[in-house]
Enzyme design. Structure first.
Site, PDB file in Angstrom:
ATOM      1  N   LEU B  64      46.040  29.006 117.207  1.00  0.00           N
ATOM      2  CA  LEU B  64      44.957  28.515 118.065  1.00  0.00           C
ATOM      3  C   LEU B  64      44.190  29.658 118.727  1.00  0.00           C
ATOM      4  O   LEU B  64      43.153  29.424 119.348  1.00  0.00           O
ATOM      5  CB  LEU B  64      45.508  27.549 119.122  1.00  0.00           C
ATOM      6  N   HIS B 180      58.455  34.621 109.146  1.00  0.00           N
ATOM      7  CA  HIS B 180      57.367  35.028 108.247  1.00  0.00           C
ATOM      8  C   HIS B 180      58.019  36.024 107.295  1.00  0.00           C
ATOM      9  O   HIS B 180      58.288  37.158 107.674  1.00  0.00           O
ATOM     10  CB  HIS B 180      56.265  35.682 109.091  1.00  0.00           C
ATOM     11  N   ASP B 306      49.109  26.605 108.347  1.00  0.00           N
ATOM     12  CA  ASP B 306      48.879  28.003 108.687  1.00  0.00           C
ATOM     13  C   ASP B 306      47.391  28.233 108.978  1.00  0.00           C
ATOM     14  O   ASP B 306      46.821  29.259 108.602  1.00  0.00           O
ATOM     15  CB  ASP B 306      49.369  28.944 107.568  1.00  0.00           C
TER      16      ASP B 306
END
Lengths: 302, 427
Positions: B64, B180, B306
């Site tokens: 965001l 990740h 994503d």
């Protein structure tokens, strides 16, 4: 998107033949200099070099002038890129001055392709990163034709830093369009296996003697120490296993041509004896660069 | 007292093995009842004939950009984009400026969300301070402040010892650790998947192995620690296989996949177009197939976008200089229908599960269900209407997508959060 010359891969074989045939007409008579033409009189070409270059930049300048065009050269350090301007803004600024074409060299692969999608001006790729160097492959082809008469069914060894070479890629695409067999050779870390699949007719080997056996043409590449991020190979070790020396020449066909896109590093990838020998076409390549670039500029601007 | 009855929709709720055409009544933001011919005095009605009515979709992997990169996206614009994509809940990754590695930042995000967000926003906290990979962040305090998982997304935890310690914390706090997966030494300098295409284009490659070695390491560490371990944006066929292996071994290992990793391959990428540049990169056909199959078989548990906004100027550069990531909230449902449902790879119940109760379980939130008494978060979507994605009409502040102009068959129709319709497709 304006028609320029971005790469060899997207050219058809006939287009390459047309450019090479026209290049032949621009070659000077023995003992003479390049003729002057006024085909491009009143046209303006911007030579934009973001990466250092002597021969390519000069070659484009002379080619443009021989055709009567006005050409100006801008190099990376003297451009506003060093003031933080983006590539798109730099090109838009130059574009607003209405040149007829932009010749461009850039360290990023695909930079001219990216720009050509956003600019109405034709772009001639004078080398983009580790991708392609189309006019180099064209001048190499012209040099081979001069000595062998044809591009058909050739066996060519390209030796050196294949991974980082735009010259290798352009030559592979060009030669394979003419049915050539291309043997790629270099240290394993600089010879990605995938290179064997980017076009038909490619073989890979890390053994220089095997690569050279029975070839018509040997193309040596410069080791791009500036592009190697990791595990570099010592210069002595490199020359011992991948440097072209007189004893290698005997393995190739008797009329083999030795080529090198320059700048050459004597004693690193090629010995002086070979570079200066009768088999070497290195200076013919430089000369042919002008004829080929005249043909390319004429094609792009005509 | 607000009341809404959704009429005649095909209600699919995998959390209670429900799939039938009926009505759904909402009262005061809560699901009250599911049944035929519900009549509620004084209620609004939404005609869902021919449409699917599902628990609100959850996107457990969104950027965001607030705080710190508000020029790219904000909680307000990002959450509106989520609503337009049919999502009622989103989990935001901590790689903001400052990084969400302490309760103050977590509280800030939650406050902003309360004031400006159109959908539920669940923050994910950083594993390490500044996501630097060295020192653990204030995980327990962040959990008190409301984080739902931990991740250093954008970066891996390279140091295996730090990863192990973090997993021990995650285990003790019952949080999923989302990795990740990228060995930075193997991927260094890479701009796209390493293969024929990168070789042909002269671009440096990101090998499959850079993802695989990290997934392998983490699965072994998850076994040692007993931690709930989650692989973010899985993209390599080998990694999918390893996650399947870990599951069969009984480990608490889960994975998510993005739509672009099953919808696109490196050979379909427009050369040097940074709208195709992301991490992990879109890979080869065999990888995209493995991702699809993993979503079908259950090796992969969830679809997440994503969503990674970058403003135009950052993506209008030489390919190698452009940042990684594409936006994806509005195209996810359409792409999943196109590549998974329409070809008949999975049924609607599994389809809905990938967006609802599965991600809800991974991030431990009480969403993704339409049980009576649950928050009335509802996604209404269609299977066959045709529409074209126009990114220039997106509520997102960014435009970095390879799917502009793409024609879709089926997609979100309306998004309801806490009983309120927060988005409806233009008629």
């Amino acid at each position: 998107m304006a028609a320029g010359l971005l790469d060899i891969e997207s050219l058809r074989r006939e287009e390459i033949e047309t450019i090479l045939a026209r290049s032949k007409e621009f070659q000077p008579e023995p003992g003479h200099t390049f003729k002057r033409f006024d085909t491009l009189r009143g046209r303006t070409i911007v030579n934009l070099f973001f990466e250092a270059s002597t021969r390519t930049r000069t070659s484009f300048e002379i080619a443009a002038k021989r055709l009567g065009a006005d050409i100006l050269s801008i190099t990376g350090s003297s451009s506003s890129v060093s003031k933080g301007e983006s590539l798109v803004d730099t090109l838009n600024t130059l574009g607003a001055m209405r040149p007829d074409a932009i010749v461009m060299r850039h360290s990023a692969s695909g930079a001219p392709h990216f720009l050509s999608r956003h600019l109405p001006i034709p772009i001639v790729n004078a080398g983009d990163g580790t991708h392609e160097h189309p006019t180099q492959a064209l001048l190499d082809a012209l040099t081979i034709i001069d000595r062998r008469g044809s591009l058909e069914e050739l066996r060519v060894a390209i030796i050196g830093d294949i991974a980082h070479s735009r010259v290798a890629r352009s030559n592979i695409f060009l030669l394979s369009k003419f049915g050539g067999r291309v043997v790629l050779c270099g240290p394993a870390s600089l010879l990605p296996r995938e290179m064997g699949r980017i076009a038909p007719g490619i073989e890979l080997t890390c053994d220089m003697e095997e690569a050279i056996r029975d070839v018509d043409v040997i193309m040596m590449l410069r080791v791009q120490f500036e592009r190697q991020e990791e595990a570099p190979i010592g210069a002595n070790e490199y020359f011992r296993f991948f440097g072209l020396r007189p004893e290698h020449i005997a393995l190739a066909r008797p009329d083999v041509i030795v080529m090198h896109p320059g700048p050459i590093n004597r004693g690193r990838e090629i010995s002086s004896e070979v570079a200066d020998s009768q088999r070497s076409a290195i200076l013919n390549q430089v000369e042919n660069g002008i004829a080929v670039r005249m043909a390319v500029l004429e094609r792009v601007l005509a | 007292m607000s009341k809404l009855v959704i009429k005649n929709g095909r209600v699919i709720d995998p959390s209670q093995q429900l799939d039938r055409v009926c009505d759904l009544a909402i009262e005061n933001g809560i699901v009250r009842e599911i049944g035929p011919d519900l009549q509620v005095l004084g209620s609004d009605e939404f005609d869902a004939s021919g449409l699917i009515v599902a628990p609100g979709f959850i996107d457990m992997h969104v950027h965001l950009r607030e705080p710190g990169f508000e020029h790219a996206e904000t909680i307000e614009t990002g959450s509106r984009t989520a609503a337009a994509g049919g999502f009622t809940s989103i989990c935001c990754m901590p790689n903001t400026q400052p990084v969400n590695d302490n309760a103050t930042v977590t509280n800030y995000i939650r406050d902003q969300a309360r004031r400006f967000a159109s959908v539920n926003v669940f923050p994910i906290g950083a594993i390490t301070k500044g996501s630097g990979g060295e020192e653990l962040s204030a995980i327990a305090s962040m959990k008190k402040a409301g984080i739902v998982a931990i991740s250093d997304d954008g970066r891996p935890v390279m140091n295996a010892r730090v990863a192990r310690r973090a997993m021990e914390f995650a285990q003790a706090l019952d949080l999923s650790l989302i990795e990740h997966c990228e060995d930075l030494h193997l991927s260094a300098g890479g701009d796209m998947h390493e293969g024929i295409e990168s070789t042909r284009l002269g671009l440096r490659g990101i090998p499959r192995s850079s993802e695989d070695v990290m997934v392998a390491r983490d699965i072994l560490l998850a076994e040692v620690t007993g931690c709930r371990y989650h692989v973010a944006h899985i993209s390599s066929k080998n990694s999918v296989e390893m996650v399947g292996f870990a599951k069969r071994r009984g480990l608490k290992v889960t994975a998510e996949a993005t739509p672009h990793h099953f919808a696109l391959t490196d050979s379909e990428m427009r050369p040097y177009d940074s709208n195709y540049k992301m991490k992990p990169p879109i890979r080869e056909r065999c990888d995209a197939n493995a991702v699809s199959e993993g979503l079908v078989s259950g090796a992969i548990d969830a679809i997440a976008t994503d969503h990674a906004p970058h403003p135009g100027a950052e993506k209008m550069q030489e390919f190698e200089r452009c940042p990684f990531g594409i936006i994806g909230l509005e195209t996810a449902v359409g792409l999943a229908l196109e590549h998974l449902y329409h070809p008949g790879k999975l049924d609607l119940s599994r389809f809905v599960q990938l967006f609802t109760n599965n991600p809800a379980r991974i991030v431990s939130i009480d969403r993704g269900t339409l049980r009576a008494g649950a928050p009335a978060d509802i996604t209404i979507f269609g299977l066959d209407h045709e529409w074209t994605y126009d990114v220039n009409r997106s509520p997102s502040k960014s435009r970095n997508t390879p799917f502009h102009g793409h024609k879709f068959r089926g997609g979100p129709i309306a998004t309801i959060v806490g009983g309120q319709v927060v988005w409806k497709m233009d008629a």
